[in-house]
Design a protein around this motif. Structure first.
Motif, PDB file in Angstrom:
ATOM      1  N   LEU A  22       6.121  10.426  -0.533  1.00 28.78           N
ATOM      2  CA  LEU A  22       5.793  11.514   0.384  1.00 28.78           C
ATOM      3  C   LEU A  22       6.226  12.870  -0.172  1.00 28.78           C
ATOM      4  O   LEU A  22       5.532  13.870   0.021  1.00 28.78           O
ATOM      5  CB  LEU A  22       6.432  11.262   1.752  1.00 28.78           C
ATOM      6  N   LEU A  25       3.575  14.097  -2.548  1.00 29.85           N
ATOM      7  CA  LEU A  25       2.420  14.600  -1.809  1.00 29.85           C
ATOM      8  C   LEU A  25       2.703  15.987  -1.238  1.00 29.85           C
ATOM      9  O   LEU A  25       1.832  16.863  -1.260  1.00 29.85           O
ATOM     10  CB  LEU A  25       2.036  13.629  -0.701  1.00 29.85           C
ATOM     11  N   GLU A  29       0.617  19.439  -2.016  1.00 30.40           N
ATOM     12  CA  GLU A  29       0.106  20.331  -0.979  1.00 30.40           C
ATOM     13  C   GLU A  29       0.553  21.770  -1.211  1.00 30.40           C
ATOM     14  O   GLU A  29      -0.255  22.706  -1.119  1.00 30.40           O
ATOM     15  CB  GLU A  29       0.579  19.886   0.409  1.00 30.40           C
ATOM     16  N   ARG A  35      -3.237  21.756   3.176  1.00 30.71           N
ATOM     17  CA  ARG A  35      -2.919  20.371   3.540  1.00 30.71           C
ATOM     18  C   ARG A  35      -3.893  19.444   2.829  1.00 30.71           C
ATOM     19  O   ARG A  35      -5.070  19.777   2.680  1.00 30.71           O
ATOM     20  CB  ARG A  35      -3.022  20.175   5.053  1.00 30.71           C
ATOM     21  N   LEU A  36      -3.394  18.313   2.399  1.00 31.67           N
ATOM     22  CA  LEU A  36      -4.261  17.347   1.718  1.00 31.67           C
ATOM     23  C   LEU A  36      -5.197  16.696   2.727  1.00 31.67           C
ATOM     24  O   LEU A  36      -4.739  16.195   3.755  1.00 31.67           O
ATOM     25  CB  LEU A  36      -3.433  16.270   1.024  1.00 31.67           C
ATOM     26  N   TYR A  38      -7.458  13.747   4.306  1.00 34.43           N
ATOM     27  CA  TYR A  38      -7.120  12.330   4.461  1.00 34.43           C
ATOM     28  C   TYR A  38      -7.471  11.520   3.213  1.00 34.43           C
ATOM     29  O   TYR A  38      -6.682  10.679   2.770  1.00 34.43           O
ATOM     30  CB  TYR A  38      -7.837  11.757   5.690  1.00 34.43           C
ATOM     31  N   TRP A  41      -4.978  12.288   0.363  1.00 34.24           N
ATOM     32  CA  TRP A  41      -3.682  11.726   0.725  1.00 34.24           C
ATOM     33  C   TRP A  41      -3.713  10.207   0.558  1.00 34.24           C
ATOM     34  O   TRP A  41      -2.814   9.623  -0.041  1.00 34.24           O
ATOM     35  CB  TRP A  41      -3.340  12.108   2.169  1.00 34.24           C
ATOM     36  N   THR A  42      -4.760   9.569   1.046  1.00 37.63           N
ATOM     37  CA  THR A  42      -4.879   8.106   0.976  1.00 37.63           C
ATOM     38  C   THR A  42      -4.983   7.625  -0.475  1.00 37.63           C
ATOM     39  O   THR A  42      -4.381   6.607  -0.845  1.00 37.63           O
ATOM     40  CB  THR A  42      -6.104   7.633   1.781  1.00 37.63           C
ATOM     41  N   TYR A  44      -3.718   9.007  -3.235  1.00 35.88           N
ATOM     42  CA  TYR A  44      -2.417   9.058  -3.910  1.00 35.88           C
ATOM     43  C   TYR A  44      -1.381   8.147  -3.257  1.00 35.88           C
ATOM     44  O   TYR A  44      -0.438   7.720  -3.921  1.00 35.88           O
ATOM     45  CB  TYR A  44      -1.906  10.500  -4.009  1.00 35.88           C
ATOM     46  N   ARG A  45      -1.546   7.820  -1.988  1.00 36.31           N
ATOM     47  CA  ARG A  45      -0.650   6.849  -1.358  1.00 36.31           C
ATOM     48  C   ARG A  45      -1.014   5.429  -1.775  1.00 36.31           C
ATOM     49  O   ARG A  45      -0.219   4.514  -1.623  1.00 36.31           O
ATOM     50  CB  ARG A  45      -0.677   6.974   0.170  1.00 36.31           C
ATOM     51  N   ASN A  48      -0.697   6.640  -7.620  1.00 35.64           N
ATOM     52  CA  ASN A  48      -0.424   7.998  -8.099  1.00 35.64           C
ATOM     53  C   ASN A  48      -1.079   8.195  -9.470  1.00 35.64           C
ATOM     54  O   ASN A  48      -0.421   8.360 -10.492  1.00 35.64           O
ATOM     55  CB  ASN A  48       1.081   8.247  -8.155  1.00 35.64           C
TER      56      ASN A  48
END
Length: 146
Positions: A22, A25, A29, A35-36, A38, A41-42, A44-45, A48
Motif C-alpha cells: 500500500l 501505491l 499516486e 488517485r490511482l 481502480y 490499483w488492482t 499493482y496489487r 508489482n
C-alpha cells in the motif's frame, strides 16, 4: 475482468513481482499527482510489474513502481509528470505511458500516440492480450534472422 489479466500475461512468458504494498501505491499516486484508478490499483496489487529488464514474448516489460519512480526515461514533460512510462518495448526502444486525463489515467503508445490511445489500463491490457499485432507487437519467437 481484471482478475484474469495476470494469468493471461504470465502465459506470454512473463515473470511478475509479488504484489505492491500500500505504501508503494501511495508513492505512485503522489508521483502521478492523481488517485490511482481502480484498474491501475488492482493491477499493482496483483503484481508489482516484472523484474527489471525482463520481458514477455512480445518483448514488453511491465515496470515495477520503484522503476517507474526512478527510471530517467519514465517522465515526459518539463512541468511535472505529464506522461509517465510504465512499460517498455524492446529494451527501452519505446514506451507505453500513463497520461493523466479527466477520467483518471489513459494509456498511450509512443509508437503512435494519436492512434494507439486507450482510456484506461484495463482497455489497454485487453487490446494487448487480444490483438498484439494490431498495436505493432510481434512474438519474438516469430522473429527470425535471414
Amino acid at each position: 475482468r481484471l482478475h484474469d489479466v495476470l494469468p493471461r500475461l504470465k502465459a506470454l512468458g512473463g515473470t511478475f513481482n509479488p504484489p505492491a504494498a500500500l505504501e508503494q501505491l501511495a508513492r505512485l499516486e503522489t508521483f502521478l499527482g492523481t488517485r490511482l484508478p481502480y484498474d491501475v490499483w488492482t493491477f499493482y496489487r496483483s503484481a508489482n510489474g516484472m523484474p527489471d529488464f525482463e520481458c514477455d514474448t512480445h518483448m514488453v516489460s511491465f515496470w515495477s513502481i520503484e522503476r517507474i519512480l526512478s527510471d530517467p526515461d519514465s517522465v515526459l514533460g518539463s512541468t511535472g509528470p505529464s506522461q509517465v512510462a510504465f512499460a517498455d518495448g524492446m529494451l527501452n526502444a519505446w514506451f507505453f505511458r500513463y497520461v493523466p486525463s479527466s477520467t483518471g489515467l489513459s494509456v498511450v503508445s509512443e509508437l503512435d500516440p494519436t492512434h494507439w490511445r486507450w482510456s484506461s489500463l484495463e482497455q489497454f491490457l485487453e487490446a494487448y492480450l487480444a490483438a498484439p499485432q494490431e498495436i505493432s507487437l510481434v512474438d519474438r519467437l516469430e522473429r527470425t534472422e535471414p
